[in-house]
Design an enzyme around this catalytic site. Structure first.
Site: not given
Length: 500
Positions: A189, A247, A373
């Protein structure tokens, strides 16, 4: 031939095991098409889907392209999609019969054509209990004599430390560690990748990144949906295995590791392992475990209302876990790992709260916070005090807001799987978990898993669509987090994702 650090630029093939599953159609093939359309895959790439289901070729192509979005007015995009479909095929087989893998090898050779070398990536989106049989048959029947072979394995890698070690002991004789790529898609990500740059490219942040400036750190995962028919799987997994052990622990290591000597895969992972070995859970009795019940309006069912969930299950669907790192940099700083399903919103974020100013000049000033974020709407914002505009001298809380969608309007952010598949072809293991890294992660959460199994604590109820168990506020307060955002403060705008 060793595959260490070698990039596959030609004579490339990829086999997607578990090709009939949801992950395949939602993530795997859309990611591969995106890379293919941008010319990032080997120019002669061949992709084979493998599963036990009986699927006709055209049905398979329809299935793997149904989540690929292109502009129907763009003739080049349509041509790319048609070319991609020509590169894809399906082979039906079991996961334990050698003859099926012999057939797969023949299918691959036919698709690859007359090549001097055969470079193959085997991607296993499969249950862990078939990893070894698949890897064994691949080694015997499908690994090329000349060329590169890589094994890309989806999580979970085991269910605890013991099972992970047993699995590794069976894989090690078949594939070298340099040939095994263990996926945690969060490492692909954008904002998780960005943690290294944020920390080590910016001296102003590096100098504040320790116990002298930081009072607490929260790593939060919130998913707005429940188990919805997957309760049978989730009940054995729990929120700890499903989200925290992989994660959130991976994010924790990137936040807290020391500066690596270089950014090579092993140097980077060496530092992650070092910090994990110094990380421990707080008191087990301080951990918050929750389980969602039906929503306030009664429209959303509770966890125990799921017919696939065992009656009376005490499986936690929410956890808030304090961790501490016994190093000079971090000693005494609480790291709070929070994860839950059926929450009010969907988001993944890192919240670093800094200590109050020591000068005492502004007793009504608010705490600085750096918020990263991860999803949705990637952003970094820093909450800070300014003088209230006008004649007042009172501090006003505002923020410096770097929301990617506003700042980088014409820049594409690639999906996590795109980044990871590209790394697998490039031979870059830096965003894949090494075995000692995984062992440390399991060692960290094993005491909690044992406590849950033996003591069977009753989880705190929380309503579907709420912010979590009511005791969460006191949990955060106990570990030093201070809620001091005034009513007028507007958090940067965020949308809600459908999945993670």
């Amino acid at each position: 031939m060793s595959s260490a650090n070698l990039s596959i630029k030609e004579n490339g093939a990829m086999v997607v095991f578990g090709a009939s599953g949801d992950l395949s159609k939602k993530k795997t093939f859309p990611a591969l098409f995106s890379l293919f359309s941008e010319g990032r895959l080997p120019k002669d790439i061949r992709i084979v889907g493998y599963a036990r289901s009986k699927i006709e070729h055209e049905d398979f192509l329809d299935r793997i392209t149904q989540n690929i979005k292109i502009d129907e007015e763009d003739s080049q995009a349509k041509e790319k999609l048609e070319e991609f479909k020509k590169r894809c095929s399906y082979y039906r087989g079991s996961y334990d019969k050698p003859e099926d893998f012999e057939g797969l090898n023949s299918h691959l050779c036919e698709r690859e054509g007359d090549r001097s070398t055969h470079n193959r990536i085997f991607y296993l989106a499969l249950p862990p209990d078939v990893f070894v049989s698949v890897a064994t048959n691949l080694k015997k029947k499908c690994v090329p004599e000349k060329g590169i072979a890589r094994l890309v394995i989806e999580k979970p890698f085991g269910v605890d430390l013991k099972s992970a070690q047993e699995l590794q002991s069976q894989l090690a004789p078949l594939f070298d560690e340099k040939e095994i790529y263990r996926i945690d898609h969060y490492l692909g990500k954008e904002m998780v990748q960005n943690l290294v740059h944020l920390r080590f490219c910016n001296p102003v942040i590096s100098h504040l990144w320790d116990k002298n400036s930081i009072s607490s750190v929260q790593i939060t995962f919130k998913e707005p949906i429940g188990t919805e028919g997957r309760g049978g799987y989730f009940d054995s997994s729990t929120i700890v295995r499903d989200i925290v052990q992989n994660h959130l622990v991976q994010i924790l290591t990137l936040l807290t590791m020391e500066t690596p000597t270089t950014f090579s895969a092993d140097d980077l992972r060496d530092e992650k392992v070092k910090v994990l070995r110094r990380t421990r859970l707080g008191d087990l009795k301080d951990i918050v475990l929750g389980q969602y019940v039906k929503s306030k309006d009664g429209k959303k069912p509770g966890y125990l209302d799921d017919e696939t969930v065992p009656k009376g299950s005490r499986c936690p669907t929410y956890s808030a876990i304090p961790c501490f790192i016994d190093t000079e940099r971090w000693r005494g700083v609480p790291f709070l790992l929070k994860a839950g399903k059926a929450m009010d919103i969907g988001k993944v974020e890192i919240r670093v709260q800094f200590k109050a100013a020591a000068n005492g000049l502004f007793k009504d000033a608010y705490h600085n916070e750096l918020v990263i974020r991860v999803q949705p709407d990637e952003a970094i914002y820093f909450k800070m005090n300014i003088k209230q505009p006008g004649l007042s001298e009172a501090p006003l809380l505002t923020d410096l807001d770097l929301t990617y969608s506003r700042r980088f309007k014409n820049m594409k952010l690639h999906e996590a799987y795109e980044a990871l598949f590209l790394d697998a072809f490039a031979g870059d293991q830096s965003r894949f978990a090494r075995i000692d890294e995984l062992e440390c992660a399991w060692s960290l959460v094993d005491p909690l898993l044992k406590y849950m199994e033996e003591e069977k604590p009753v989880p705190e109820p929380y309503e579907y669509g709420s912010d979590g168990p009511e005791c969460l506020y006191s949990f955060l307060k106990k570990f030093g987090y201070i809620y001091d955002s005034p009513d007028y403060y507007d958090y940067p705008v965020m949308s809600v994702p459908s999945d993670h």
